[in-house]
Design a protein around this motif. Sequence first.
Motif, PDB file in Angstrom:
ATOM      1  N   LEU A   1       0.830  -1.207   0.000  1.00 11.42           N
ATOM      2  CA  LEU A   1       0.000   0.000   0.000  1.00 11.42           C
ATOM      3  C   LEU A   1       0.865   1.258   0.000  1.00 11.42           C
ATOM      4  N   LEU A   2       1.922   1.264   0.811  1.00 11.84           N
ATOM      5  CA  LEU A   2       2.815   2.429   0.845  1.00 11.84           C
ATOM      6  C   LEU A   2       3.475   2.651  -0.513  1.00 11.84           C
ATOM      7  N   ALA A   3       3.932   1.584  -1.137  1.00  8.39           N
ATOM      8  CA  ALA A   3       4.570   1.707  -2.451  1.00  8.39           C
ATOM      9  C   ALA A   3       3.576   2.197  -3.502  1.00  8.39           C
ATOM     10  N   ALA A   4       2.375   1.662  -3.477  1.00 12.43           N
ATOM     11  CA  ALA A   4       1.357   2.077  -4.450  1.00 12.43           C
ATOM     12  C   ALA A   4       0.956   3.536  -4.233  1.00 12.43           C
ATOM     13  N   ALA A   5       0.852   3.937  -2.980  1.00 15.47           N
ATOM     14  CA  ALA A   5       0.486   5.329  -2.678  1.00 15.47           C
ATOM     15  C   ALA A   5       1.577   6.275  -3.144  1.00 15.47           C
ATOM     16  N   TRP A   6       2.847   5.916  -2.917  1.00 12.76           N
ATOM     17  CA  TRP A   6       3.943   6.784  -3.355  1.00 12.76           C
ATOM     18  C   TRP A   6       3.973   6.878  -4.882  1.00 12.76           C
ATOM     19  N   THR A   7       3.771   5.760  -5.538  1.00 10.75           N
ATOM     20  CA  THR A   7       3.732   5.764  -7.003  1.00 10.75           C
ATOM     21  C   THR A   7       2.597   6.659  -7.501  1.00 10.75           C
TER      22      THR A   7
ATOM     23  N   LEU B   1      -1.418   8.379   2.438  1.00  4.91           N
ATOM     24  CA  LEU B   1      -0.586   9.252   1.604  1.00  4.91           C
ATOM     25  C   LEU B   1       0.475   9.960   2.441  1.00  4.91           C
ATOM     26  N   ARG B   2       0.103  10.403   3.651  1.00  5.69           N
ATOM     27  CA  ARG B   2       1.095  11.033   4.546  1.00  5.69           C
ATOM     28  C   ARG B   2       2.187  10.032   4.927  1.00  5.69           C
ATOM     29  N   ALA B   3       1.789   8.799   5.223  1.00  9.86           N
ATOM     30  CA  ALA B   3       2.758   7.770   5.604  1.00  9.86           C
ATOM     31  C   ALA B   3       3.702   7.456   4.444  1.00  9.86           C
ATOM     32  N   ALA B   4       3.174   7.423   3.230  1.00 13.12           N
ATOM     33  CA  ALA B   4       4.013   7.160   2.055  1.00 13.12           C
ATOM     34  C   ALA B   4       5.005   8.295   1.841  1.00 13.12           C
ATOM     35  N   ALA B   5       4.545   9.530   1.978  1.00 12.36           N
ATOM     36  CA  ALA B   5       5.431  10.681   1.818  1.00 12.36           C
ATOM     37  C   ALA B   5       6.487  10.703   2.922  1.00 12.36           C
ATOM     38  N   ARG B   6       6.075  10.375   4.142  1.00 17.89           N
ATOM     39  CA  ARG B   6       7.015  10.344   5.274  1.00 17.89           C
ATOM     40  C   ARG B   6       8.084   9.273   5.040  1.00 17.89           C
TER      41      ARG B   6
END
Length: 94
Positions: free
Chosen positions: A15-21, A60-65
Amino acid sequence: MARPTAGHADGRSRLLAAAWTALVGTGGAAASISVASVCAAAGCTPPTLYHHFEDLPDLLRAAARKAFDAWADEIDAQVCTTADPADRLRQRAE
């Protein structure tokens, strides 16, 4: 009994990778990112997202962080090669 296909941490990581992408792909336009699109890219369902994160903005915040932390670690690895504090500060500024 069904065999689990992915672990707890794996779903969160996907999920983090997909959100960052998605953030990179939209130029940071979070309003154009949906739960459905992130979940499809991560290969999971919306309940998985809500299991790991409060909501889409939290993800999205976690992915950016996570991306910022990785960037900061790269800078630290390059800057921490000298013992002189003034040199480290100058290298960080550059």
